[in-house]
Design a protein around this motif. Structure first.
Motif, short mmCIF file in Angstrom:
data_model
loop_
_atom_site.label_atom_id
_atom_site.label_comp_id
_atom_site.label_asym_id
_atom_site.label_seq_id
_atom_site.Cartn_x
_atom_site.Cartn_y
_atom_site.Cartn_z
N UNK A 145 4.11 -7.51 0.67
CA UNK A 145 2.81 -7.90 0.91
C UNK A 145 2.59 -8.15 2.30
N UNK A 146 1.40 -7.44 2.85
CA UNK A 146 1.13 -7.34 4.36
C UNK A 146 0.55 -8.70 4.64
N UNK A 147 0.84 -9.27 6.00
CA UNK A 147 -0.04 -10.42 6.41
C UNK A 147 -1.18 -10.03 7.16
N UNK A 148 -2.29 -10.82 7.16
CA UNK A 148 -3.58 -10.60 7.65
C UNK A 148 -3.37 -9.95 9.27
N UNK A 149 -2.57 -10.36 9.90
CA UNK A 149 -2.53 -9.87 11.44
C UNK A 149 -2.17 -8.21 11.43
N UNK A 150 -1.52 -7.82 10.43
CA UNK A 150 -0.87 -6.55 10.24
C UNK A 150 -2.15 -5.54 10.21
N UNK A 151 -3.23 -6.16 9.70
CA UNK A 151 -4.20 -4.98 9.33
C UNK A 151 -5.44 -4.99 10.28
N UNK A 155 -3.76 -2.12 -3.46
CA UNK A 155 -4.58 -1.79 -2.34
C UNK A 155 -4.98 -3.22 -1.71
N UNK A 156 -4.49 -3.42 -0.12
CA UNK A 156 -5.25 -4.50 0.46
C UNK A 156 -6.15 -3.88 1.57
N UNK A 157 -6.82 -4.89 1.75
CA UNK A 157 -7.97 -4.84 2.74
C UNK A 157 -8.20 -6.10 3.73
N UNK A 158 -8.52 -6.07 4.77
CA UNK A 158 -8.85 -7.26 5.62
C UNK A 158 -10.13 -7.35 5.94
N UNK A 159 -10.78 -8.51 5.70
CA UNK A 159 -12.41 -8.76 5.58
C UNK A 159 -12.58 -10.13 6.20
N UNK A 160 -13.12 -10.19 7.29
CA UNK A 160 -13.55 -11.60 8.04
C UNK A 160 -12.25 -12.53 8.14
#
Length: 263
Positions: free
Chosen positions: A27-33, A49-54
């Motif tokens: 699992x990625x961290x928020x800072x990676x994306x 599938x992961x995506x960063x938003x706000x």
């Protein structure tokens, strides 16, 4: 000749290689994306599938596409042979109908019989498919004794259960003497069951036994005295099952099912 813009775009699309998406573990961290840029990771839940938003992380679990999925369908096909028949009197007249007695009219030849239901010896049509039938007759009589029409002689169709339909009464008030030729006909829509039979009969009430049913006197089969009919309602459909392999994934993998913010 120079290529058009559409031709250049089509050639470019043909030579453009599909980009390969890299799949990492865990699992990625928020800072990676980066915002709005999705990644796919292999986790204990499968491919996600992961995506960063706000500054929040969202995910969607991907389902496996079943390329060998099959569909089964029941196909109904109507039988192509519709029950139709038409019989007629041939060779010679049917002679000397007995007074005060019901006589079956002997249509001894047939011009149409799609399912071989008409008997040229019993002069009946046997119903093979239950349903609503349109039945008809047209009969020419000759040498009619005026006395035989007393109280109204009659032509009619009947089934083997004794039900009458398509009655045609011959009124003695129409005539003042013996009649050389008389043509009458009738039709009816009747609900009949498989196994029943239908026929045409004649009942003269009195007079001498001298009336005849006229044979076919034309080169056209059934031009004089005929009896026929056909099924109005569709035949029972035959059902067959077909299994077809189709490509495509399951429906749940195409939406955002399983999505949500990762805390």
């Amino acid at each position: 000749m120079p290529m058009t813009r559409e031709e250049r775009l089509a050639r470019k699309m043909q030579h453009t290689k599909q980009e390969r998406m890299h799949i990492s573990e865990g699992v990625p961290s928020v800072s990676e994306l980066r915002d709005g840029v999705s990644v796919i990771r292999s986790t204990s839940d499968g491919l996600v599938e992961y995506v960063r938003h706000k500054n929040a992380l969202y995910r969607k679990v991907l389902d496996r596409a079943d390329l060998a999925r099959t569909t089964t369908a029941t196909v109904k096909k109507q039988d192509s042979t519709l029950p139709i028949f038409q019989a007629y009197r041939s060779s010679s007249n049917q002679e000397n109908f007995t007074a005060d007695s019901e006589t079956t009219l002997q249509f001894n030849s047939k011009s149409i019989d799609t399912i071989s239901g008409y008997s040229t010896s019993a002069y009946t049509y046997t119903i093979s498919v239950s349903g609503i039938y349109f039945l008809y007759y047209n009969v020419t009589l000759t040498q009619i004794d005026i006395d035989s029409l007393y109280s109204g002689a009659q032509l009619q169709m009947k089934d083997n259960d004794g039900n009458y339909f398509g009655l045609c009464r011959l009124d003695d008030k129409e005539f003042t003497a013996d009649t050389a030729h008389l043509t009458r006909g009738a039709n009816a829509m009747v609900r009949l069951n498989a196994g029943q039979t239908v026929q045409v009969t004649y009942y003269p009430y009195a007079g001498a036994a001298q009336s005849d049913m006229v044979r076919n006197i034309s080169s056209t089969a059934g031009a004089e005295s005929i009896f026929g009919g056909y099924l109005l309602t569709p035949r029972t459909f035959n059902e067959t099952t077909q299994t077809t392999a189709v490509a495509g994934g399951s429906d749940s993998g195409s939406g955002l099912g399983g999505g949500g913010a990762v805390s």
